[in-house]
Design a protein around this motif. Structure first.
Motif, PDB file in Angstrom:
ATOM      1  N   ALA A   2      30.226  75.466  -8.522  1.00 47.20           N
ATOM      2  CA  ALA A   2      28.902  75.950  -8.141  1.00 47.20           C
ATOM      3  C   ALA A   2      28.996  77.436  -7.863  1.00 47.20           C
ATOM      4  CB  ALA A   2      28.406  75.208  -6.900  1.00 47.20           C
ATOM      5  N   SER A   6      26.685  78.281  -2.864  1.00 49.81           N
ATOM      6  CA  SER A   6      26.265  76.885  -2.835  1.00 49.81           C
ATOM      7  C   SER A   6      27.418  75.931  -2.553  1.00 49.81           C
ATOM      8  CB  SER A   6      25.538  76.489  -4.113  1.00 49.81           C
ATOM      9  OG  SER A   6      26.373  76.619  -5.231  1.00 49.81           O
ATOM     10  N   TRP A  10      27.117  73.198   0.277  1.00 48.32           N
ATOM     11  CA  TRP A  10      27.318  71.765   0.010  1.00 48.32           C
ATOM     12  C   TRP A  10      28.415  71.211   0.905  1.00 48.32           C
ATOM     13  CZ3 TRP A  10      24.516  68.173  -2.178  1.00 48.32           C
ATOM     14  CH2 TRP A  10      23.550  68.532  -3.120  1.00 48.32           C
ATOM     15  N   MET A  56      17.721  75.374  -1.344  1.00 46.67           N
ATOM     16  CA  MET A  56      17.922  73.928  -1.335  1.00 46.67           C
ATOM     17  C   MET A  56      17.311  73.277  -0.099  1.00 46.67           C
ATOM     18  SD  MET A  56      21.992  73.392  -0.361  1.00 46.67           S
ATOM     19  CE  MET A  56      22.428  73.222  -2.040  1.00 46.67           C
ATOM     20  N   GLU A  81      12.509  65.370  -5.189  1.00 43.81           N
ATOM     21  CA  GLU A  81      12.188  65.830  -6.544  1.00 43.81           C
ATOM     22  C   GLU A  81      10.858  66.581  -6.571  1.00 43.81           C
ATOM     23  OE1 GLU A  81      14.523  62.517  -9.228  1.00 43.81           O
ATOM     24  OE2 GLU A  81      12.491  62.058  -8.550  1.00 43.81           O
ATOM     25  N   PRO A 110      17.221  76.641  -8.199  1.00 48.43           N
ATOM     26  CA  PRO A 110      18.353  75.857  -8.688  1.00 48.43           C
ATOM     27  C   PRO A 110      19.006  74.994  -7.605  1.00 48.43           C
ATOM     28  CG  PRO A 110      18.505  78.107  -9.485  1.00 48.43           C
ATOM     29  CD  PRO A 110      17.385  78.073  -8.486  1.00 48.43           C
ATOM     30  N   GLY A 111      19.098  75.493  -6.378  1.00 47.49           N
ATOM     31  CA  GLY A 111      19.705  74.709  -5.304  1.00 47.49           C
ATOM     32  C   GLY A 111      18.875  73.487  -4.956  1.00 47.49           C
ATOM     33  N   THR A 113      16.758  72.053  -6.952  1.00 46.65           N
ATOM     34  CA  THR A 113      16.818  71.179  -8.125  1.00 46.65           C
ATOM     35  C   THR A 113      18.127  70.417  -8.172  1.00 46.65           C
ATOM     36  OG1 THR A 113      15.349  72.661  -9.341  1.00 46.65           O
ATOM     37  CG2 THR A 113      16.691  71.140 -10.644  1.00 46.65           C
ATOM     38  N   SER A 114      19.243  71.089  -7.894  1.00 45.31           N
ATOM     39  CA  SER A 114      20.533  70.402  -7.930  1.00 45.31           C
ATOM     40  C   SER A 114      20.617  69.337  -6.847  1.00 45.31           C
ATOM     41  CB  SER A 114      21.701  71.387  -7.833  1.00 45.31           C
ATOM     42  OG  SER A 114      21.752  71.999  -6.565  1.00 45.31           O
ATOM     43  N   PHE A 115      20.048  69.617  -5.669  1.00 42.55           N
ATOM     44  CA  PHE A 115      20.027  68.598  -4.618  1.00 42.55           C
ATOM     45  C   PHE A 115      19.261  67.368  -5.103  1.00 42.55           C
ATOM     46  CE2 PHE A 115      17.995  66.383  -1.152  1.00 42.55           C
ATOM     47  CZ  PHE A 115      19.107  66.023  -0.397  1.00 42.55           C
ATOM     48  N   LEU A 117      18.675  66.392  -8.121  1.00 43.77           N
ATOM     49  CA  LEU A 117      19.439  65.708  -9.177  1.00 43.77           C
ATOM     50  C   LEU A 117      20.576  64.881  -8.598  1.00 43.77           C
ATOM     51  CD1 LEU A 117      19.583  68.552 -11.841  1.00 43.77           C
ATOM     52  CD2 LEU A 117      18.385  66.347 -12.063  1.00 43.77           C
ATOM     53  N   CYS A 118      21.234  65.406  -7.590  1.00 44.19           N
ATOM     54  CA  CYS A 118      22.346  64.669  -6.966  1.00 44.19           C
ATOM     55  C   CYS A 118      21.850  63.394  -6.293  1.00 44.19           C
ATOM     56  CB  CYS A 118      23.078  65.546  -5.962  1.00 44.19           C
ATOM     57  SG  CYS A 118      24.100  66.813  -6.728  1.00 44.19           S
TER      58      CYS A 118
END
Length: 133
Positions: A2, A6, A10, A56, A81, A110-111, A113-115, A117-118
């Motif tokens: 990452a 980030s 995380w 995030m 989401e 992006p942060g 969004t990545s959260f 997605l996870c």
């Protein structure tokens, strides 16, 4: 892997979650909700960002809120989401995207969004009444 900070963020969030959940017994829905809230609070302390800064946090906060209200991981994931998509309307005030300012409007963080997605990756598993995840 990452970029930027980030990975540190995380690590702090997952560390706080893990400390709350422990490893002695299967956590129940309350423990999960408390752990996610503690992860969120760890990010608030560490990152210097606030809700609405286009980070995030803007997805984790709604995820924590929904999980506390419903105890349901799928419901909380939908909230994360939706919140991640809504970051497209925000102007970043901290972090690596801050120099982009108005140019980032229209693009989700992006942060966040990545959260989302996870947590979507684990929504096939729900937190049951017996605390099984």
């Amino acid at each position: 892997r990452a970029g930027g900070t980030s990975g540190v963020l995380w690590g702090a969030a997952l560390g706080a979650l893990g400390r709350r959940l422990g490893n002695r017994a299967a956590p129940d829905a309350t423990a999960w909700a408390e752990g996610v809230r503690q992860a969120y609070e760890a990010l608030l302390r560490l990152g210097g960002a606030s809700p609405g800064d286009k980070t995030m946090l803007d997805a984790i906060g709604p995820f924590a809120d929904a999980l506390e209200r419903s105890g349901d991981l799928a419901t909380a994931t939908e909230a994360a989401e939706r919140a991640a998509r809504q970051t497209a309307d925000l102007v970043p005030r901290v972090g690596r995207a801050r120099p982009l300012a108005e140019r980032s409007v229209g693009t989700p963080d992006p942060g966040a969004t990545s959260f989302a997605l996870c947590v979507r990756a684990v929504t096939g598993t729900s937190i049951g009444a017996e605390g099984e995840a």
